[in-house]
Write an enzyme that holds these catalytic residues in place. Sequence first.
Site, short mmCIF file in Angstrom:
data_model
loop_
_atom_site.label_atom_id
_atom_site.label_comp_id
_atom_site.label_asym_id
_atom_site.label_seq_id
_atom_site.Cartn_x
_atom_site.Cartn_y
_atom_site.Cartn_z
N THR A 294 0.83 -1.20 0.00
CA THR A 294 0.00 0.00 0.00
C THR A 294 0.87 1.25 0.00
OG1 THR A 294 -1.83 -1.04 1.12
CG2 THR A 294 -1.71 1.34 1.26
N GLU B 198 11.28 -3.06 0.91
CA GLU B 198 11.60 -4.23 1.72
C GLU B 198 12.88 -4.92 1.24
OE1 GLU B 198 7.11 -5.27 3.21
OE2 GLU B 198 7.89 -6.22 1.42
N THR C 267 1.53 -14.06 11.51
CA THR C 267 1.44 -13.91 12.98
C THR C 267 2.79 -13.60 13.58
OG1 THR C 267 1.66 -16.29 13.09
CG2 THR C 267 -0.55 -15.35 13.31
#
Lengths: 400, 400
Positions: free
Chosen positions: A189, A272, A400
């Site tokens: 995003t 990233e 997670t």
Amino acid sequence: MVERIEGGITAPIGFKAAGVKCGIKPANRDLALVVASTPAQAAGIFTTNLAEAAPVVVTRDHLKRSGGIATAIVTNSGCANACTGQQGLVSARTMATDTATLIGCPEEQVLVASTGVIGTQLNADKLRKGITIAARDLNTEGHAAAAEAIMTTDLKPKISAARVVTQAGSFHVGGMAKGSGMIEPNMATMLGFLTTDAGVESSLLHRAVADAAETTFNAITVDGETSTNDMVLMLAGGHSGVQIEDSEYSLFVEAVHAVCHELAQAIVKDGEGATKLVAVTVTGANTQHEAKHAARAIANSPLVKTAVHGGDPNWGRIVAVAGRSGVGFDLTHARVHIGDVELFSDEQIFDEREPEAAQHLGGNEVAISIDLGMGGSGVATVWTCDLSAEYVRINGDYRT
Amino acid sequence: MVERIEGGITAPIGFKAAGVKCGIKPANRDLALVVASTPAQAAGIFTTNLAEAAPVVVTRDHLKRSGGIATAIVTNSGCANACTGQQGLVSARTMATDTATLIGCPEEQVLVASTGVIGTQLNADKLRKGITIAARDLNTEGHAAAAEAIMTTDLKPKISAARVVTQAGSFHVGGMAKGSGMIEPNMATMLGFLTTDAGVESSLLHRAVADAAETTFNAITVDGETSTNDMVLMLAGGHSGVQIEDSEYSLFVEAVHAVCHELAQAIVKDGEGATKLVAVTVTGANTQHEAKHAARAIANSPLVKTAVHGGDPNWGRIVAVAGRSGVGFDLTHARVHIGDVELFSDEQIFDEREPEAAQHLGGNEVAISIDLGMGGSGVATVWTCDLSAEYVRINGDYRT
């Protein structure tokens, strides 16, 4: 004259901001609020992804209903509110109405944005509490906290500001953005928010945002993924007293471009796993559209991005991507440069120059250019980062 | 009935092959020769990359000049003979004439292929010596050595063969292929060579190769890169005595498809850094073309490939890629499965099923499917592999 200054979205006169913790993310700021002291002219550009998220739908609708007027932008990170159906739309509208109630404006004057994990619902209670705290915290130095609150996998907040001195007086443009690839780790995003204290009518403001984005936010790529939540919003409050008409447009768009450029470059540098900023320039294309298409194909090629990461001046990969990119290409007249070093030209190979090109690739900022050999005037630059094993690690871990 | 058998390109009657060392690669076999005992009907399909390599230009020309007749295929690995200009064309033609002289056929009946580093010239002396040795070594069990000689970064040779029993007798189809991503480390060249002892006229043979490739070689991707050297060639010698006419076409293409399918799957499984074979199926698209386009976008998405690598049932990424892929997509009716597990349907999210989906992703063969929600009959499957840090390592190292 456009001059870079310190600061961000609160640099223009008449804007306050805040960034607070509302508990969507475990530990960090996750709610940003930007408020204009009086209703501002507003414009937005949005994702082209057909799976558009609820905040995209609601903000587009609010801009339409308000006739291009906005008083606030409220944004959360940690949850994209995407693929969330009717409940997601209710949540996005509730963010707007909660904000409108607190600051005292019509709900359609509140624009909403979200970024984070796809496919989970927003927690309305947490948001309401966060908005309440943020509304209390609003201040003219709130740009840094707000920029922090919209971060996801970003390593650094991204802010930029500029001052423009004109014969009619001076005005400011401020901005903040987020984006570094996939988010938590989910989506690339890209959010950008801009303010100005120049007076600019909504439709001219839209033109300026779209023009500036074309060579900044729309000319960067980390991994070729267009998010469900991408948006760039701009508010023009007019409190500098400087009014922008057609005759001042070029100066105004130059200032907007300067801020967008700094933010867009910051996004790519923070990509990233990125270790290098890579500028891919295509020349000699049939059209500008074809130039940008080829530049984007090269900038997204894992083949090129891994070679850059490894410091390998592998010009053959660049030629091969140009050849498969689907635009006009003539191998017999193509030319490739890495930095200033020409490695291939008119079917001649300059192997002896590879060490010099490898040295250029060793730096933090890399320039690659290819002439497609069509003799056309199409030219475009796209910015990207290299592809590292760290990118795979970031995006291969379970959420997670 | 189509039945898989042991063997490769020499399984059909009337073909010999050899794979030898000619010294282009430091240590391994790098020259393959396949020869038909009598001139065979021939067909080929070629890269769509506009930077097509010299062997692509020469082989296309030879098929045209010979009227679809070929006696031999000669292939080297270690050098792609791409971006090599006029000298490259001379080298490719010399490979053909040297072979033609040794085996005694017109030069236009020799088809040439190359794979390896782009932008370096072939060594004609090494090739001539290699072709001489290979011509002496030709034998009906040469399929394994030939398959080894066309490897570059491939970890395994890729061979396949099938027998077809018809009322008119039985015939065979054999094949070999190479490809695993970028080569040495340069280009994702995909080469496929097929033989049959059925009698098939050149134009029907071309149709069979193109039809079979559409759902095999043209439905796989490792990294979205179309090479400068891709080609699939097929020779039909007719020595089984079985003649294929229109009425036997479907059985014949089924056999060709079986061999191509096995070879194509082997290429993906051997993809650079691959740990999983991933089948991406798209349904409910407006057209088959749109289905394949969306499947390819998902199969090439670093976002999806890293999630599969990490065992993360991150269905939101799949939806997001479908939404940005440029084809018709309706989020309100989209559905996503990982394995047999439905995770998203008609805007409903089934989080509780994620552990089951994660278990499926833990296996070596993974199935992902998405219905685009358009209610159309467009369906397509594309095969790919996951994206690992090892891929970055392989392609980031300097070529030397």
